[in-house]
Every structure is written in structure tokens, then in C-alpha cells.
Design an enzyme around this catalytic site. Structure first.
Site, PDB file in Angstrom:
ATOM      1  N   GLU A  39      41.499  33.162  44.914  1.00  0.00           N
ATOM      2  CA  GLU A  39      42.008  33.896  43.600  1.00  0.00           C
ATOM      3  C   GLU A  39      40.781  33.925  42.821  1.00  0.00           C
ATOM      4  O   GLU A  39      40.569  35.242  42.049  1.00  0.00           O
ATOM      5  CB  GLU A  39      42.992  32.927  43.067  1.00  0.00           C
TER       6      GLU A  39
ATOM      7  N   SER B 227      51.133  34.275  42.212  1.00  0.00           N
ATOM      8  CA  SER B 227      49.959  34.579  42.860  1.00  0.00           C
ATOM      9  C   SER B 227      49.819  33.532  43.856  1.00  0.00           C
ATOM     10  O   SER B 227      49.583  33.736  44.914  1.00  0.00           O
ATOM     11  CB  SER B 227      48.650  34.650  42.077  1.00  0.00           C
TER      12      SER B 227
ATOM     13  N   ASP C  72      47.630  25.283  40.774  1.00  0.00           N
ATOM     14  CA  ASP C  72      48.801  26.024  41.269  1.00  0.00           C
ATOM     15  C   ASP C  72      48.941  25.904  42.706  1.00  0.00           C
ATOM     16  O   ASP C  72      50.156  25.734  43.192  1.00  0.00           O
ATOM     17  CB  ASP C  72      48.663  27.588  40.970  1.00  0.00           C
TER      18      ASP C  72
END
Length: 392
Positions: A170, A138, A182
Site C-alpha cells: 500500500e 484495500s 488495517d
């Protein structure tokens, strides 16, 4: 697959979807978190690497206000006007790139660039980052799309800002309560370096790994049991951490150290205490891992990986039988250290191995999974690689 091959696929897919070549290609990598799990949203420390598996965003400006996105991994095309981009209405895979577009438009407004000045964009995604494996497919999508839109729209945002935009997409649009690790790893990664990220100050330090020179490598053991950060387990763990911090009278668990754990044991119920203990000890393990790496070399990292897995299995309770088998089997087969990586509840484990042992450990893991009646894992080596970039 090489990035050149992936880029060629991306270029061809875009042309097939939209009948013309893209204005450019941008790519962003997935990541492996060496150590520091669930510490990011607690303002703690993490130590991830960017990996060579990447997502390519091919994109081109339009003369109107339409956004059209397509993915080679999913059927169909999603189209929406910039004027109707509603974060509450975006669903499925398209919520990731369109969520980034929404967040970028918000950032443009904060920079004094009216949203009405932003042109529509056609964008396609092509990826070889395994989805649901804990390798942050993602974030690779978010960062590739953010890099493309940042350039096409001329916003001039820095990489730290782009990381926050990806996290906002997100959290707000996808509904996954993740931290900023991330996106930071995907944007800031460097070859043969880990990124020591302080998630409170957002200070990032690039730390040499020296794995190749030491004859060591990382194996990813994808258990093929998928997870989703939008599911309840992740949110439940985050809620426990917030409740623990509140009960301890601190703004976040970052404020606690190992010396605070005896008091925490007397204040918190057993489950919340174990959640807090994982975060506190995991923060310390990140710092100890980097210190050992710099003082003793990469082979010293192994024991900290092992300790991290025990903490995630027993205190944070985010492991699975498949992940536990991957870790224990890798250790017994000669890995210097192993742990599950990513948000948990499925996904992948990593093992630090001597390069000469990699083939035997791989064969042994496949054998042990078959003996347990589990689906055969996908096992592959990864190395620390470059972060997001323009490909052409």
C-alpha cells in the site's frame, strides 16, 4: 451475504475468467476501528475489529511466469510477467494484488528463495466490503491475496510478516502512506474480540468485547462520500505529525504523553499543535477504552468514542459535514457513543447502540440525512469476526 455465498461467487467468477476451477479460495475481512485513528503510523495504539464483510481471493498456479488478476468489481483483466513486475508501473485496482505479489517476491528473496523459482498465478477477487467507506476494503484485498500467494508459493510467512507485506504494497506501490493497523486487524481478528495493537512493538493482544452478552451492537453509517488514502489530505496529516515529532525532539509522537502538551503548545504552531494533540490524546483514549472495557464492561466505551470524534473533527480536521451529522444524530437518537472511523475525509461513522434501539436509530439517521439534503446513508450492523483464512 454469507462467506459461503461469497466463496461460491468467487469460485464461479474464477472459472468464468480462466476456464478451470481454482486451486483454492482464501478470504480476508474488512475492519472497523473502534478507536485509535491515525495513531498507527505514529507508532501508537489502535483497537480495531475484523468484520464479517470479506474479500475472497480465488487463485491457481500456472506453469509459466505470468500473473493474471481480475476483479468482479472492475472490468477487464490485468496481466504481467513476474519478471516485469515494476512497483512504479502498477496502477488502479490491480495495484493492490499485484503490489502484494511484488512485495511477496521481495520477501521470498530475503528468505533465500530466488524470484525465478516462483510460478505464475491466476487470481480473482470477489468482495462485499464497501469500497471507500473507511472499512479497509484495500487491506481485505491485500491480505486475501497475501494468504493465497503465501500458500501457493510455499513461503511459510507468518501473519505479522504478511501484515508488513500488505502495508509495503500500500505504501510503496499504491502510494498511500498508511500504517499497519488495517492489515493487522484483517489477519489477526477473532470473533467477539478487539485487537489492541502496539504499532511500535507490533505486539497484538486479543481483548474480549462482550457486546452481544451485554445486548449491544455496532452500527456502521456509510455516508457514501468516498475517500482515498492516496489523496493529499492523509499525507498532509502524516507530514504534520512527523514535523511535530521533529520539533519536539522525539522519534515519533508515541514518545509524548498528555503531560507533554503544555510544552508542545509553546514549541509548535497552532495547526501542528492540534495535530499532535489529537495523536497524543487518541493514544491515551485507546488505552483508557480497553481499561474501561475490562473493568466496567462494553457500555463504558461510549464516552471515549464521542471524545475521539471531537478530536478528529476539531484537532485533526478530517471529518466532513456528513460524518458530523451521522455522529451527532446517532448520539441524539440514543447511541451510547459514536465517532467517524477510518482515515477520514468521507467514509463511515460507527455507533455503539443497544440492540433494541438499532432500528429506531437507523430510521432516525435516514430521516436526518434527508432533512439535510445529503445522499441517503447505508447503515448496517457489524460484529467482531474471524481474520483471514483459507476457505477451501
Amino acid at each position: 451475504m454469507t462467506t459461503t455465498e461469497l466463496s461460491q461467487q468467487g469460485r464461479e467468477f474464477f472459472a468464468g475468467q480462466f476456464g478451470q476451477p481454482p486451486d483454492g479460495l482464501w478470504s480476508a475481512p474488512g475492519r472497523v476501528n473502534l478507536i485509535g485513528e491515525h495513531t498507527d503510523y505514529n507508532n501508537g495504539f489502535v483497537f480495531p475489529i475484523a468484520i464479517e464483510k470479506r474479500t475472497v481471493a480465488a487463485a491457481g498456479l500456472r506453469s509459466d511466469r505470468r500473473l493474471r488478476v481480475a476483479s468482479s468489481s472492475f472490468p477487464g483483466m490485468v496481466e504481467v510477467s513476474l519478471d516485469e513486475l515494476d512497483p512504479d508501473a502498477l496502477q488502479g485496482w490491480a495495484a493492490y494484488p499485484l503490489g502484494v505479489a511484488w512485495a511477496m517476491a521481495q520477501a521470498a528473496g530475503e528468505k533465500g528463495i530466488p524470484g525465478a523459482q516462483l510460478a505464475g498465478v491466476d487470481l480473482t477477487l470477489t468482495s462485499d466490503v464497501p469500497a471507500g467507506a473507511g472499512l479497509s476494503s484495500s487491506a481485505a484485498v491485500e491480505c486475501a491475496a497475501a494468504l493465497a500467494l503465501n500458500e501457493l508459493w510455499g513461503l511459510g510467512l507468518g501473519r505479522e510478516e504478511l501484515a508488513r507485506i500488505g502495508q509495503l504494497a500500500e505504501n510503496r506501490v499504491v502510494g498511500a502512506p498508511t500504517g499497519i493497523m488495517d492489515q493487522s486487524a484483517s489477519l489477526l481478528g477473532e470473533p467477539d474480540h478487539g485487537i489492541l495493537l502496539d504499532c511500535q512493538s507490533l505486539r497484538a493482544e486479543s481483548v474480549p468485547l462482550g457486546f452481544a452478552a451485554a445486548g449491544l451492537g455496532l452500527l456502521v453509517i456509510d455516508t457514501r462520500t468516498s475517500h482515498s488514502h492516496a489523496d493529499g489530505g492523509y499525507a498532509s496529516r502524516r507530514r504534520s505529525c512527523e514535523e511535530g515529532a521533529k520539533a519536539m525532539g522525539v522519534p515519533s509522537l508515541r514518545a509524548l504523553g498528555p503531560g507533554d502538551l503544555p510544552r508542545a503548545a509553546g514549541v509548535l504552531d497552532d495547526e501542528t499543535f492540534r495535530r499532535v494533540r489529537h495523536i497524543v490524546t487518541e493514544n491515551q483514549r485507546v488505552l483508557d477504552t480497553v481499561a474501561a472495557l475490562q473493568a466496567e464492561g462494553p457500555s463504558a466505551v461510549g464516552p471515549f468514542l464521542n471524545e475521539s470524534h471531537v478530536s478528529m473533527r476539531d484537532d485533526f480536521e478530517i471529518s466532513t459535514p456528513e460524518l458530523d451529522l451521522a455522529v451527532s444524530a446517532a448520539q441524539s437518537l440514543g447511541a451510547l457513543g459514536a465517532r467517524m472511523t477510518g482515515g477520514g475525509f468521507g467514509g463511515a461513522a460507527i455507533a455503539l447502540v443497544r440492540n433494541g434501539d438499532a432500528a429506531g436509530i437507523t430510521e432516525g439517521l435516514i430521516r436526518e440525512f434527508a432533512r439535510a439534503g445529503f445522499t441517503a446513508p447505508s447503515i448496517f450492523p457489524v460484529s467482531a469476526s474471524a481474520g483471514a483464512r483459507r476457505e477451501e
